[in-house]
Scaffold this motif. Structure first.
Motif, PDB file in Angstrom:
ATOM      1  N   PHE A   1      17.585  52.324  59.440  1.00 19.87           N
ATOM      2  CA  PHE A   1      18.550  51.331  58.916  1.00 19.87           C
ATOM      3  C   PHE A   1      17.816  50.086  58.438  1.00 19.87           C
ATOM      4  O   PHE A   1      18.138  49.512  57.399  1.00 19.87           O
ATOM      5  N   LEU A   2      16.837  49.675  59.227  1.00 23.20           N
ATOM      6  CA  LEU A   2      16.090  48.475  58.867  1.00 23.20           C
ATOM      7  C   LEU A   2      15.225  48.746  57.628  1.00 23.20           C
ATOM      8  O   LEU A   2      15.179  47.942  56.700  1.00 23.20           O
ATOM      9  N   ASP A   3      14.585  49.897  57.614  1.00 22.72           N
ATOM     10  CA  ASP A   3      13.732  50.226  56.472  1.00 22.72           C
ATOM     11  C   ASP A   3      14.547  50.344  55.186  1.00 22.72           C
ATOM     12  O   ASP A   3      14.122  49.896  54.128  1.00 22.72           O
ATOM     13  N   GLN A   4      15.725  50.949  55.285  1.00 23.18           N
ATOM     14  CA  GLN A   4      16.505  51.243  54.077  1.00 23.18           C
ATOM     15  C   GLN A   4      17.329  50.053  53.608  1.00 23.18           C
ATOM     16  O   GLN A   4      17.573  49.892  52.421  1.00 23.18           O
ATOM     17  N   ILE A   5      17.837  49.265  54.586  1.00 21.38           N
ATOM     18  CA  ILE A   5      18.798  48.212  54.235  1.00 21.38           C
ATOM     19  C   ILE A   5      18.192  46.824  54.407  1.00 21.38           C
ATOM     20  O   ILE A   5      18.555  45.885  53.699  1.00 21.38           O
ATOM     21  N   GLY A   6      17.273  46.697  55.352  1.00 16.74           N
ATOM     22  CA  GLY A   6      16.730  45.379  55.696  1.00 16.74           C
ATOM     23  C   GLY A   6      17.340  44.919  57.005  1.00 16.74           C
ATOM     24  O   GLY A   6      18.304  45.516  57.495  1.00 16.74           O
ATOM     25  N   PRO A   7      16.794  43.826  57.584  1.00 14.87           N
ATOM     26  CA  PRO A   7      17.266  43.384  58.904  1.00 14.87           C
ATOM     27  C   PRO A   7      18.739  42.987  58.913  1.00 14.87           C
ATOM     28  O   PRO A   7      19.356  42.936  59.983  1.00 14.87           O
TER      29      PRO A   7
END
Ligand code: G3I
Length: 387
Positions: A178-184
């Motif tokens: 989720f973090l890699d794909q969308i950001g924090p």
């Protein structure tokens, strides 16, 4: 008063030698189930269950109904594993629904575990080509889950295990799809979407490795407090902290002072506190079962006696109920044993033949000793928040 089994008596007799302070007298009868000992103080007690365990309709299923006021789908709501989210938008809810129907039938509350977890992300999500499609998939899934179980799941672990100090980020968020794909931003967005989709459900930040007095766990508790402060500042909806509490016997230092302070800091933010995955791994114990069971019980007591002093703690969930079914012992073709003596672990309140262990008595006594507090939920399973 129910008779204590010979096995329990032997264990208790040895326990007085090993641990002279125990056992204390019960105000309620020892035969009362854990859910009653807990409910007398406003605490919700329950256990994680697998679909196969409730579908079996056997002696273990009956034990769950007898002892628990709440169940948690152990893997049935895992997006990849339980819901078999093999294609975008195509989840199979049948395993989760079996647990929901079981809970409805017996009037049990259900904790939602979990909307997002780095270990439960479908492979296709990781392969989505851009940020927009990843965000759309995440939002769609959260909305779908919250809408489907609205009024039946009373709280959700929104992002399970969001923190990982080893990833070295300044915000301490875990590197996950989720973090890699969308950001924090995914983290706050997930909470907002869940709140909008089911305004009555309590939203929980649930994490592990925050119980002991080690440099790493001390830092992680601090990181969790910083995350909660940031959420409060940004207006990100959050109602409770989940402390998983996968405990271990064997020289792990526990600081009453530091842990009480941590609980007080969380409480001061206006948040509830839930013990969400309690169990005790007995790896570093001698082979004798009565000794192992005593040490496991002592670890339950050491933790719960401190934790339940904080009135904002209103829920205790064990990660399983009997040693017959525990993730620590694995499943079927993937059984785990203690490396020292090849014996299965004994981490839970009941043994494999469903007899109460000293751990059961330690938990019951901790409930007995706790001060009363406002009930965790007003009616099990209705999804209403406490007053
Ligand atoms: O369903 C298959 C079954 O068909 C097969 O025979 C069996 C063989 O091993 O595997 C079964 O799936 C396993 C599943 O549990 C159900 O038993 C998976 O391999 C196994 O990886 C899965 O483990 C679960 C783990 O999360 C990962 O999802 C554990 O049961 C579950 O207790 C554990 O729970 C986590 C919490 O969600 C988060 N906190 C930590 C906790 C412990 O790791």
């Amino acid at each position: 008063m129910a008779r204590i089994t010979r096995r329990e008596a032997v264990a208790a007799g040895l326990a007085t030698v090993l641990s002279p302070a125990l056992p204390a007298a019960f105000a309620t009868t020892p035969s009362s189930p854990l859910k009653d000992h807990a409910a007398a103080k406003g605490i919700l007690y329950g256990a994680a269950v697998q679909t196969s365990e409730v579908a079996a309709n056997d002696d273990f299923t009956a034990l769950v109904v007898a002892e628990c006021a709440c169940v948690v789908p152990e893997t049935a709501m895992n997006w990849n594993l339980g819901l078999r989210g093999e294609m975008p938008g195509e989840e199979d809810f049948s395993d989760a629904d079996i647990i929901m129907d079981f809970a409805t039938k017996y009037g049990l509350a259900v904790r939602g575990h979990s909307l997002l977890w780095y270990q439960g992300t479908p492979p296709w999500f990781k392969a989505l080509p851009d940020r927009a499609s990843a965000e759309a998939a995440m939002v769609r899934f959260i909305k779908k889950m919250c809408a489907r179980y609205r009024g039946r799941v009373f709280c959700w672990d929104v992002v399970n295990e969001p923190i990982n100090l080893r990833d070295g980020r300044t915000d301490n968020l875990r590197r996950a799809a989720f973090l890699d794909q969308i950001g924090p931003e995914y983290f706050d967005l997930a909470h907002h979407i869940a709140r909008a989709a089911d305004p009555d459900a309590l939203l929980v930040v649930n994490d592990y490795g925050i119980e002991y007095d080690t440099p790493e766990e001390n830092k992680k508790r601090d990181a969790l407090l910083r995350l909660l402060e940031r959420m409060k500042k940004l207006g990100t909806p959050v109602d409770a902290v989940g402390i998983q509490a996968h405990l271990r016997v064997g020289g792990y230092p526990f600081s009453q002072r530091k842990f009480r302070q941590f609980l007080a800091d969380v409480a001061a933010m206006g948040l509830k506190i839930q013990i969400t995955e309690l169990d005790v791994t007995d790896e570093q114990t001698p082979p004798l079962v009565v000794v192992r069971d005593r040490l496991v019980a002592d670890e339950y007591a050491r933790f719960l006696d401190v934790v339940l002093d904080e009135p904002k703690v209103d829920m205790v969930i064990t990660w399983g109920l009997s040693d017959r079914h525990s993730w620590i012992n694995g499943e079927d073709d993937d059984r785990h044993v203690r490396p020292t003596d090849r014996q299965p672990y004994r981490p839970l309140p009941f043994d494999t033949v469903l007899a109460r262990k000293p751990a059961w008595h330690a938990i019951a006594r901790a409930f007995e000793a706790a001060r009363p507090r406002p009930a965790a939920i007003s009616l099990p399973g209705t999804g209403r928040r406490s007053p």
